[in-house]
Enzyme design. Sequence first.
Site, PDB file in Angstrom:
ATOM      1  N   TYR A 138      -6.336  18.620  -9.532  1.00  0.00           N
ATOM      2  CA  TYR A 138      -6.807  17.648  -8.817  1.00  0.00           C
ATOM      3  C   TYR A 138      -7.753  16.511  -9.864  1.00  0.00           C
ATOM      4  O   TYR A 138      -7.524  15.551  -9.754  1.00  0.00           O
ATOM      5  CB  TYR A 138      -7.158  17.821  -7.269  1.00  0.00           C
ATOM      6  N   LYS A 151      -7.152  13.080 -11.205  1.00  0.00           N
ATOM      7  CA  LYS A 151      -7.857  11.985 -10.849  1.00  0.00           C
ATOM      8  C   LYS A 151      -8.739  11.401 -12.161  1.00  0.00           C
ATOM      9  O   LYS A 151      -9.039  10.414 -12.321  1.00  0.00           O
ATOM     10  CB  LYS A 151      -8.712  12.101  -9.826  1.00  0.00           C
ATOM     11  N   ILE A 201       0.837  -1.025   0.067  1.00  0.00           N
ATOM     12  CA  ILE A 201       0.092   0.036  -0.026  1.00  0.00           C
ATOM     13  C   ILE A 201       0.926   1.062   0.261  1.00  0.00           C
ATOM     14  O   ILE A 201       1.625   1.350   0.671  1.00  0.00           O
ATOM     15  CB  ILE A 201      -0.858   0.033   1.169  1.00  0.00           C
TER      16      ILE A 201
END
Length: 229
Positions: free
Chosen positions: A136, A140, A6
């Site tokens: 952002y 994304k 992760i």
Amino acid sequence: MTTALITGANRGLGRHFAAELLARGATVYAAARDPQTLDLPGVRPVTLDITDPDAVAAAAALAGDVDLLINNAGISTGAPLLGDLDGVRAEMDVNFWGTLAMVRAFAPVLAANGGGTIVNIASALSWFSAPGAGAYAVSKAANWNMSNALRLELAAQGTQVTSVHLGLADTDMARGIQGPKTDPAVVARRTLDAVEAGDLEVVVDEWSAMVKASLAEDPRAFYDRFLTV
């Protein structure tokens, strides 16, 4: 038994993914730029900046038994597209290029371990933009369609690619932003349940589901709330 790596595992969603996976009996490599910030007992610390090619290659060499890669690391600078380009580039470097670098490094690892799964943490902002979220949202959106493309490119080696979309989670990144926030532990549980079920996309909350549904409608119906002229 799953073995997972992760990114951004020292706080926020990443830490909750690590905790949930440990509770499910997985082996967890917890990656962070500063491993001393990792405070979750039972994880295997990994020093990793996903924008550093050498660090990414070293992580793939170290964690050669991984069959689940969770690309959680991300940044939000608040940069507008017509403002300082340094902020825009920083968002793309982490949220798109850094995530892609991780996939490119770990795809052979996953193939060697039977195919495995890649989870890319995207956003409801993959599907819309709002004031203060220009860079952002673009990063994304690229992250989301990257998942779609990688799903096709990695199908032959049996790797599942799952994209995760949510609005606000109750993490440091959302501190100071007003609005309903989802418990990050809930995000982790729903995502891992969806991965086990073979789902290719996880829409975590009602807001994200509404945004996705709005894509089939006239965009003015959605953006009139933001437009001033």
